[in-house]
Design a protein around this motif. Structure first.
Motif, PDB file in Angstrom:
ATOM      1  N   LYS A  91     -21.917  18.475 -16.111  1.00 50.25           N
ATOM      2  CA  LYS A  91     -22.289  19.834 -15.712  1.00 50.25           C
ATOM      3  C   LYS A  91     -22.517  19.925 -14.205  1.00 50.25           C
ATOM      4  N   VAL A  92     -23.180  18.910 -13.653  1.00 50.70           N
ATOM      5  CA  VAL A  92     -23.421  18.897 -12.209  1.00 50.70           C
ATOM      6  C   VAL A  92     -22.096  18.786 -11.461  1.00 50.70           C
ATOM      7  N   HIS A  93     -21.210  17.928 -11.953  1.00 50.74           N
ATOM      8  CA  HIS A  93     -19.910  17.732 -11.314  1.00 50.74           C
ATOM      9  C   HIS A  93     -19.126  19.040 -11.258  1.00 50.74           C
ATOM     10  N   LEU A  94     -19.099  19.768 -12.371  1.00 58.09           N
ATOM     11  CA  LEU A  94     -18.306  20.989 -12.443  1.00 58.09           C
ATOM     12  C   LEU A  94     -18.953  22.156 -11.700  1.00 58.09           C
ATOM     13  N   ARG A  95     -20.259  22.087 -11.474  1.00 59.46           N
ATOM     14  CA  ARG A  95     -20.938  23.155 -10.748  1.00 59.46           C
ATOM     15  C   ARG A  95     -20.791  23.009  -9.241  1.00 59.46           C
ATOM     16  N   THR A  96     -20.300  21.867  -8.791  1.00 57.89           N
ATOM     17  CA  THR A  96     -20.108  21.649  -7.360  1.00 57.89           C
ATOM     18  C   THR A  96     -18.619  21.755  -7.032  1.00 57.89           C
ATOM     19  N   GLU A  97     -18.325  21.898  -5.753  1.00 59.61           N
ATOM     20  CA  GLU A  97     -16.924  22.014  -5.341  1.00 59.61           C
ATOM     21  C   GLU A  97     -16.296  20.625  -5.370  1.00 59.61           C
ATOM     22  N   HIS A  98     -15.682  20.318  -6.491  1.00 61.40           N
ATOM     23  CA  HIS A  98     -15.137  18.988  -6.706  1.00 61.40           C
ATOM     24  C   HIS A  98     -13.646  18.940  -6.399  1.00 61.40           C
ATOM     25  N   LYS A  99     -13.183  17.760  -6.078  1.00 66.29           N
ATOM     26  CA  LYS A  99     -11.772  17.527  -5.831  1.00 66.29           C
ATOM     27  C   LYS A  99     -11.196  16.678  -6.961  1.00 66.29           C
ATOM     28  N   THR A 100      -9.963  16.977  -7.318  1.00 69.28           N
ATOM     29  CA  THR A 100      -9.304  16.142  -8.321  1.00 69.28           C
ATOM     30  C   THR A 100      -9.034  14.767  -7.745  1.00 69.28           C
ATOM     31  N   GLY A 101      -8.638  14.716  -6.477  1.00 72.64           N
ATOM     32  CA  GLY A 101      -8.407  13.447  -5.825  1.00 72.64           C
ATOM     33  C   GLY A 101      -7.183  12.727  -6.347  1.00 72.64           C
ATOM     34  N   LYS A 102      -7.033  11.492  -5.945  1.00 71.33           N
ATOM     35  CA  LYS A 102      -5.921  10.664  -6.409  1.00 71.33           C
ATOM     36  C   LYS A 102      -6.121  10.395  -7.902  1.00 71.33           C
ATOM     37  N   PRO A 103      -5.084  10.616  -8.724  1.00 71.17           N
ATOM     38  CA  PRO A 103      -5.265  10.447 -10.171  1.00 71.17           C
ATOM     39  C   PRO A 103      -5.327   8.984 -10.584  1.00 71.17           C
ATOM     40  N   LEU A 104      -6.144   8.696 -11.562  1.00 74.59           N
ATOM     41  CA  LEU A 104      -6.161   7.376 -12.172  1.00 74.59           C
ATOM     42  C   LEU A 104      -4.910   7.212 -13.024  1.00 74.59           C
ATOM     43  N   SER A 105      -4.478   5.992 -13.198  1.00 75.58           N
ATOM     44  CA  SER A 105      -3.287   5.757 -14.003  1.00 75.58           C
ATOM     45  C   SER A 105      -3.571   6.083 -15.467  1.00 75.58           C
ATOM     46  N   TYR A 106      -2.576   6.632 -16.136  1.00 75.60           N
ATOM     47  CA  TYR A 106      -2.628   6.919 -17.570  1.00 75.60           C
ATOM     48  C   TYR A 106      -3.719   7.919 -17.950  1.00 75.60           C
ATOM     49  N   THR A 107      -4.108   8.793 -17.036  1.00 81.99           N
ATOM     50  CA  THR A 107      -5.113   9.811 -17.363  1.00 81.99           C
ATOM     51  C   THR A 107      -4.623  11.174 -16.914  1.00 81.99           C
ATOM     52  N   GLY A 108      -5.171  12.218 -17.510  1.00 80.41           N
ATOM     53  CA  GLY A 108      -4.845  13.573 -17.106  1.00 80.41           C
ATOM     54  C   GLY A 108      -5.614  13.965 -15.857  1.00 80.41           C
ATOM     55  N   GLU A 109      -5.178  15.049 -15.219  1.00 81.82           N
ATOM     56  CA  GLU A 109      -5.809  15.465 -13.970  1.00 81.82           C
ATOM     57  C   GLU A 109      -7.182  16.080 -14.205  1.00 81.82           C
ATOM     58  N   ASN A 110      -7.288  16.960 -15.187  1.00 82.36           N
ATOM     59  CA  ASN A 110      -8.555  17.645 -15.437  1.00 82.36           C
ATOM     60  C   ASN A 110      -9.443  16.802 -16.348  1.00 82.36           C
ATOM     61  N   GLY A 111      -9.843  15.666 -15.842  1.00 80.27           N
ATOM     62  CA  GLY A 111     -10.663  14.777 -16.633  1.00 80.27           C
ATOM     63  C   GLY A 111     -11.731  14.110 -15.793  1.00 80.27           C
ATOM     64  N   ILE A 112     -12.854  13.752 -16.418  1.00 78.44           N
ATOM     65  CA  ILE A 112     -13.927  13.011 -15.768  1.00 78.44           C
ATOM     66  C   ILE A 112     -14.166  11.760 -16.599  1.00 78.44           C
ATOM     67  N   HIS A 113     -14.238  10.624 -15.946  1.00 84.71           N
ATOM     68  CA  HIS A 113     -14.284   9.349 -16.651  1.00 84.71           C
ATOM     69  C   HIS A 113     -15.559   8.579 -16.288  1.00 84.71           C
ATOM     70  N   PHE A 114     -16.132   7.941 -17.293  1.00 85.44           N
ATOM     71  CA  PHE A 114     -17.377   7.198 -17.116  1.00 85.44           C
ATOM     72  C   PHE A 114     -17.195   5.773 -17.628  1.00 85.44           C
ATOM     73  N   TYR A 115     -17.474   4.817 -16.747  1.00 81.69           N
ATOM     74  CA  TYR A 115     -17.396   3.398 -17.089  1.00 81.69           C
ATOM     75  C   TYR A 115     -18.700   2.713 -16.698  1.00 81.69           C
ATOM     76  N   GLU A 116     -19.058   1.709 -17.450  1.00 77.94           N
ATOM     77  CA  GLU A 116     -20.223   0.920 -17.073  1.00 77.94           C
ATOM     78  C   GLU A 116     -19.872   0.062 -15.864  1.00 77.94           C
ATOM     79  N   TYR A 117     -20.812  -0.072 -14.951  1.00 76.17           N
ATOM     80  CA  TYR A 117     -20.624  -0.926 -13.780  1.00 76.17           C
ATOM     81  C   TYR A 117     -20.714  -2.387 -14.233  1.00 76.17           C
ATOM     82  N   GLY A 118     -19.653  -3.145 -14.015  1.00 77.76           N
ATOM     83  CA  GLY A 118     -19.666  -4.551 -14.430  1.00 77.76           C
ATOM     84  C   GLY A 118     -18.254  -5.081 -14.571  1.00 77.76           C
ATOM     85  N   GLY A 119     -18.130  -6.241 -15.220  1.00 78.15           N
ATOM     86  CA  GLY A 119     -16.825  -6.832 -15.479  1.00 78.15           C
ATOM     87  C   GLY A 119     -16.349  -7.810 -14.436  1.00 78.15           C
ATOM     88  N   MET A 120     -17.192  -8.119 -13.452  1.00 74.62           N
ATOM     89  CA  MET A 120     -16.772  -9.074 -12.423  1.00 74.62           C
ATOM     90  C   MET A 120     -16.755 -10.483 -13.014  1.00 74.62           C
TER      91      MET A 120
END
Length: 205
Positions: A91-120
Protein backbone atom coordinates in the motif's frame (compact mmCIF):
# COMPACT_ATOMS: atom_id res chain seq x y z
CA UNK A 1 41.01 -20.03 -12.79
CA UNK A 2 38.83 -22.06 -10.43
CA UNK A 3 41.82 -24.20 -9.31
CA UNK A 4 43.82 -21.03 -8.62
CA UNK A 5 41.01 -19.60 -6.47
CA UNK A 6 40.73 -22.84 -4.49
CA UNK A 7 44.51 -22.94 -3.98
CA UNK A 8 44.55 -19.37 -2.65
CA UNK A 9 41.67 -20.13 -0.27
CA UNK A 10 43.45 -23.25 1.04
CA UNK A 11 46.68 -21.29 1.63
CA UNK A 12 44.78 -18.52 3.47
CA UNK A 13 42.96 -21.13 5.60
CA UNK A 14 46.26 -22.80 6.56
CA UNK A 15 47.83 -19.45 7.49
CA UNK A 16 44.84 -18.56 9.66
CA UNK A 17 45.06 -21.92 11.45
CA UNK A 18 48.77 -21.36 12.11
CA UNK A 19 48.10 -17.88 13.50
CA UNK A 20 45.28 -19.20 15.68
CA UNK A 21 47.49 -21.97 17.06
CA UNK A 22 50.31 -19.51 17.87
CA UNK A 23 47.88 -17.12 19.52
CA UNK A 24 46.51 -20.03 21.59
CA UNK A 25 50.02 -21.00 22.77
CA UNK A 26 50.85 -17.36 23.53
CA UNK A 27 47.66 -17.00 25.60
CA UNK A 28 48.38 -20.09 27.73
CA UNK A 29 51.74 -18.71 28.87
CA UNK A 30 50.05 -16.21 31.22
CA UNK A 31 47.08 -16.49 33.54
CA UNK A 32 46.20 -12.84 32.91
CA UNK A 33 46.15 -13.44 29.17
CA UNK A 34 43.76 -16.35 29.63
CA UNK A 35 41.50 -14.22 31.81
CA UNK A 36 41.59 -11.36 29.31
CA UNK A 37 40.71 -13.65 26.39
CA UNK A 38 37.88 -15.25 28.38
CA UNK A 39 36.54 -11.81 29.29
CA UNK A 40 36.57 -10.75 25.63
CA UNK A 41 34.80 -13.97 24.61
CA UNK A 42 32.14 -13.57 27.30
CA UNK A 43 31.62 -9.90 26.36
CA UNK A 44 31.36 -10.79 22.66
CA UNK A 45 28.93 -13.66 23.30
CA UNK A 46 26.76 -11.42 25.48
CA UNK A 47 26.70 -8.77 22.77
CA UNK A 48 25.67 -11.33 20.15
CA UNK A 49 22.85 -12.63 22.36
CA UNK A 50 21.55 -9.12 23.07
CA UNK A 51 21.71 -8.22 19.38
CA UNK A 52 19.95 -11.45 18.39
CA UNK A 53 17.00 -11.00 20.76
CA UNK A 54 16.59 -7.22 20.93
CA UNK A 55 17.95 -5.62 17.74
CA UNK A 56 16.70 -7.86 14.96
CA UNK A 57 13.45 -6.14 14.12
CA UNK A 58 11.92 -7.02 10.77
CA UNK A 59 12.63 -4.42 8.10
CA UNK A 60 12.20 -3.99 4.36
CA UNK A 61 15.08 -3.06 2.06
CA UNK A 62 14.10 -1.72 -1.36
CA UNK A 63 16.45 -2.57 -4.23
CA UNK A 64 18.24 0.41 -5.78
CA UNK A 65 18.19 -1.37 -9.15
CA UNK A 66 14.74 -2.95 -9.12
CA UNK A 67 12.30 -0.58 -7.34
CA UNK A 68 9.62 -3.30 -7.30
CA UNK A 69 11.85 -5.67 -5.31
CA UNK A 70 11.91 -5.67 -1.49
CA UNK A 71 14.16 -7.82 0.68
CA UNK A 72 12.83 -8.64 4.13
CA UNK A 73 15.54 -8.74 6.77
CA UNK A 74 14.83 -10.61 10.02
CA UNK A 75 11.27 -11.70 9.11
CA UNK A 76 9.06 -12.31 12.13
CA UNK A 77 8.66 -15.96 13.13
CA UNK A 78 4.90 -15.43 13.11
CA UNK A 79 4.11 -15.69 9.40
CA UNK A 80 0.85 -13.77 9.80
CA UNK A 81 2.88 -10.77 10.99
CA UNK A 82 5.03 -11.03 7.85
CA UNK A 83 1.91 -11.17 5.65
CA UNK A 84 0.38 -8.09 7.27
CA UNK A 85 3.66 -6.19 6.95
CA UNK A 86 3.90 -7.09 3.26
CA UNK A 87 0.35 -5.85 2.65
CA UNK A 88 1.16 -2.53 4.33
CA UNK A 89 4.38 -2.19 2.32
CA UNK A 90 2.44 -2.77 -0.91
CA UNK A 91 0.00 0.00 0.00
CA UNK A 92 2.83 2.39 0.84
CA UNK A 93 4.62 1.52 -2.40
CA UNK A 94 1.55 2.21 -4.54
CA UNK A 95 0.71 5.44 -2.71
CA UNK A 96 4.09 6.92 -3.62
CA UNK A 97 5.39 7.90 -7.04
CA UNK A 98 7.01 4.62 -7.90
CA UNK A 99 9.01 3.59 -10.94
CA UNK A 100 8.72 0.25 -12.68
CA UNK A 101 12.46 0.33 -13.26
CA UNK A 102 14.46 -2.39 -14.96
CA UNK A 103 12.31 -5.55 -15.04
CA UNK A 104 13.32 -8.70 -13.22
CA UNK A 105 13.68 -11.77 -15.39
CA UNK A 106 10.59 -13.96 -15.81
CA UNK A 107 8.26 -11.46 -14.09
CA UNK A 108 5.56 -9.08 -15.24
CA UNK A 109 6.00 -5.32 -15.15
CA UNK A 110 3.14 -4.46 -12.80
CA UNK A 111 4.39 -6.57 -9.96
CA UNK A 112 5.99 -6.17 -6.52
CA UNK A 113 8.21 -8.95 -5.23
CA UNK A 114 9.28 -9.83 -1.70
CA UNK A 115 12.22 -12.08 -0.83
CA UNK A 116 13.87 -12.86 2.46
CA UNK A 117 17.34 -11.35 2.83
CA UNK A 118 19.80 -14.25 2.81
CA UNK A 119 21.16 -17.11 0.72
CA UNK A 120 24.82 -16.13 0.77
CA UNK A 121 27.11 -19.15 0.50
CA UNK A 122 30.85 -19.71 0.94
CA UNK A 123 33.07 -16.88 -0.25
CA UNK A 124 33.07 -15.15 -3.60
CA UNK A 125 33.01 -18.46 -5.50
CA UNK A 126 29.58 -19.26 -4.08
CA UNK A 127 26.21 -17.56 -4.31
CA UNK A 128 26.04 -13.90 -3.28
CA UNK A 129 22.55 -14.17 -1.78
CA UNK A 130 19.46 -12.06 -2.33
CA UNK A 131 21.26 -9.04 -0.89
CA UNK A 132 23.25 -8.93 -4.15
CA UNK A 133 20.23 -7.43 -5.93
CA UNK A 134 20.09 -4.36 -3.71
CA UNK A 135 22.79 -2.69 -5.81
CA UNK A 136 23.40 -5.11 -8.70
CA UNK A 137 21.50 -6.25 -11.75
CA UNK A 138 20.90 -9.92 -12.43
CA UNK A 139 23.89 -11.57 -14.10
CA UNK A 140 23.17 -14.47 -16.44
CA UNK A 141 26.69 -15.39 -17.50
CA UNK A 142 30.37 -15.23 -16.70
CA UNK A 143 32.37 -17.03 -14.04
CA UNK A 144 29.54 -16.68 -11.51
CA UNK A 145 25.90 -16.07 -12.50
CA UNK A 146 23.39 -14.38 -10.23
CA UNK A 147 19.65 -14.22 -10.87
CA UNK A 148 16.77 -13.93 -8.46
CA UNK A 149 15.32 -17.22 -9.67
CA UNK A 150 18.22 -19.00 -7.95
CA UNK A 151 16.71 -18.08 -4.58
CA UNK A 152 13.19 -19.49 -4.80
CA UNK A 153 13.42 -20.81 -1.24
CA UNK A 154 13.66 -17.19 -0.08
CA UNK A 155 10.61 -16.00 -1.98
CA UNK A 156 7.94 -14.61 0.36
CA UNK A 157 5.30 -12.97 -1.83
CA UNK A 158 4.40 -11.63 -5.26
CA UNK A 159 1.76 -9.00 -5.97
CA UNK A 160 0.54 -8.23 -9.49
CA UNK A 161 -1.80 -5.27 -9.92
CA UNK A 162 -3.74 -3.14 -12.39
CA UNK A 163 -6.15 -0.21 -12.11
CA UNK A 164 -9.47 -1.45 -10.69
CA UNK A 165 -12.25 -2.02 -13.20
CA UNK A 166 -14.73 0.05 -11.23
CA UNK A 167 -12.34 2.94 -10.55
CA UNK A 168 -9.14 3.48 -12.55
CA UNK A 169 -7.72 5.78 -9.84
CA UNK A 170 -7.40 2.76 -7.53
CA UNK A 171 -5.35 -0.42 -7.74
CA UNK A 172 -6.54 -4.01 -7.44
CA UNK A 173 -4.50 -7.20 -7.45
CA UNK A 174 -3.67 -10.56 -5.91
CA UNK A 175 -0.89 -11.48 -3.51
CA UNK A 176 0.63 -14.95 -3.73
CA UNK A 177 2.40 -15.96 -0.52
CA UNK A 178 5.18 -18.54 -0.36
CA UNK A 179 6.83 -20.58 2.38
CA UNK A 180 10.28 -22.02 1.69
CA UNK A 181 9.66 -21.53 -2.01
CA UNK A 182 6.32 -23.35 -2.05
CA UNK A 183 3.02 -21.62 -2.76
CA UNK A 184 1.17 -21.06 0.51
CA UNK A 185 -1.96 -19.06 -0.21
CA UNK A 186 -3.41 -16.16 -2.20
CA UNK A 187 -5.08 -12.95 -0.99
CA UNK A 188 -6.76 -10.13 -2.87
CA UNK A 189 -6.05 -6.46 -2.34
CA UNK A 190 -8.66 -4.09 -3.71
CA UNK A 191 -9.24 -0.35 -3.99
CA UNK A 192 -5.76 0.71 -2.97
CA UNK A 193 -5.45 4.48 -3.15
CA UNK A 194 -2.79 5.35 -5.74
CA UNK A 195 -2.53 9.13 -5.32
CA UNK A 196 -3.16 9.46 -9.04
CA UNK A 197 -0.01 7.53 -10.00
CA UNK A 198 -0.68 4.69 -12.45
CA UNK A 199 1.49 1.68 -13.24
CA UNK A 200 3.98 2.53 -15.95
CA UNK A 201 4.28 0.35 -19.03
CA UNK A 202 7.53 1.99 -20.06
CA UNK A 203 10.80 0.90 -18.46
CA UNK A 204 12.47 3.65 -16.49
CA UNK A 205 16.18 3.36 -15.88
Amino acid sequence: MFILVITILVIVAILLLILAFRFFKWTLKSKRRVQAVLAVLVFGATGLVIHHFFFKDMRFIQSNVYPNLYLVKYPDKDYSVVQNAIQEKIKVHLRTEHKTGKPLSYTGENGIHFYEYGGMSFGFIGEAGTGYFIDHEEDFGGFVSEELGMYQDYRLAEFYYDPCLNDSTLYCGEINYFKEGEFFKADSLKNIFSNGIYPKTKHVK
